[in-house]
Design an enzyme around this catalytic site. Sequence first.
Site, PDB file in Angstrom:
ATOM      1  N   HIS A 263      80.506  20.447 -57.364  1.00 36.77           N
ATOM      2  CA  HIS A 263      79.793  20.619 -58.968  1.00 36.77           C
ATOM      3  C   HIS A 263      81.473  20.334 -59.852  1.00 36.77           C
ATOM      4  O   HIS A 263      81.477  20.758 -60.611  1.00 36.77           O
ATOM      5  CB  HIS A 263      79.165  22.109 -58.793  1.00 36.77           C
TER       6      HIS A 263
ATOM      7  N   ASP B 239      67.152   4.121 -51.280  1.00 32.38           N
ATOM      8  CA  ASP B 239      66.403   3.738 -49.968  1.00 32.38           C
ATOM      9  C   ASP B 239      67.670   3.089 -49.113  1.00 32.38           C
ATOM     10  O   ASP B 239      68.235   3.030 -49.908  1.00 32.38           O
ATOM     11  CB  ASP B 239      65.553   2.418 -50.537  1.00 32.38           C
TER      12      ASP B 239
END
Length: 436
Positions: free
Chosen positions: A157, A363
Amino acid sequence: MVRALEVEILARETIKPSSPTPHNLRNFKLSLLDQIMPVEYTAAILFYSNNGHHADGAEMSQRLKAALPETLKNFYPFAGIIKDNVLVECNDNGAVFVEARANYPLSEVLQQHDHKLLREFLPIEIESTKAGSGPLLLTQVTIFKCGGVAVGNCLSHKIADGCAASFLAKSWAATVLDPVNKAKVNTPEYVIAASLFPPDDSLEPHADVTGKNYITKRFVFHASKIAQLKAKVTSASVPKPTRVEAIVALIWKCTITASRSIRGFPRVSLTAHSMNLRRMVSPPLPDNCMGNFVGDFPAKATQREIELQDLVHQLRKGKDEFCKNGLQNILEKKSSLIHGVEGDAVDFYMYSDLSRLPMYDTDFGLGKPVWVTIPNYMHNMIMLLSTRSGEGIEALVSLSEEDMALFERDEELLAFADPNPSVLPVANHSARKFAA
């Protein structure tokens, strides 16, 4: 005898970029927003079924690993190490790729959200201090007995927010499907953050206060219920509430009710709500801008009588004020959060809306994910994610066990939210696809 659900680590490997990072790009300065982010990883787990696809889980894992070097060539800071909370040394140290195997089918996970079980699909603890140095990117691919797959990504982060992490996954998936053309996915942009938010090299890294003895539960708001809730919270002050405002107001009210019931008296309820700053700067920035572009606006409830419409008004008021002065306040105060607010008279909750991120478009070769989720890691934290259809919202709510016992039974909440429904299709023949 009940069989224990286990995930076995098969291999752990460091993957380096496909070509060396040029010397002029070796030092990547952190922005102020990077510096003030806590030392932790952003995390997401994407679950894929194997039904109707030629590739199986093992083949998909190999394709992900083969595409990672080319992906890291463009996302070169993610293969480096952080130095002194000041810069990323883009030294091609590499990313960690973990292969694992579960001794149970994917359906075991999809039937019921289990916060503790989800941690098994991540390559590192979200709270690990390694997020402040390196490795910065870690991925675990877990293959289920049915051939389904879980892809658990952890990205520091300190160098990326949820939007950046989502763009990384999208670009990586495009490289898996089309290694030559990469499906024309935009390359990442790095040079903007530090110029917009100049760093302060005196800032020390810090960790979040995650809390103990909290429990995370999942509540799903379907489109029809969201429409009803929006109609209920509509008022003269906010004639067109958003679906997020409506859901957040309801959850907020139910947490206030639980807190007051337990403690026997009303307390100030203070909330912080994350916003994507890419659209707030001038000119607006595209989603391929890497780094942290997150700010938090506050909203407060002090009334004895709490009404949903009043809470929506407070949310809209806090957001509007942040849009006017938020960026300047961050630069002046060198902070994006409200610190030191918890005490005997204050309840503090954090809300993170990730429902607009296109995570279900990722995907890797087995179609779109059947489920995307995030293991929560902090008490009094509420995260909002999209459902697979894009029409509903999943709320991951983390509260103390005492507060959760009352919150999850709140009749007003249950009038609009479905507590932890199965992700599996309703039809039995469809459900068997995940259990083979």
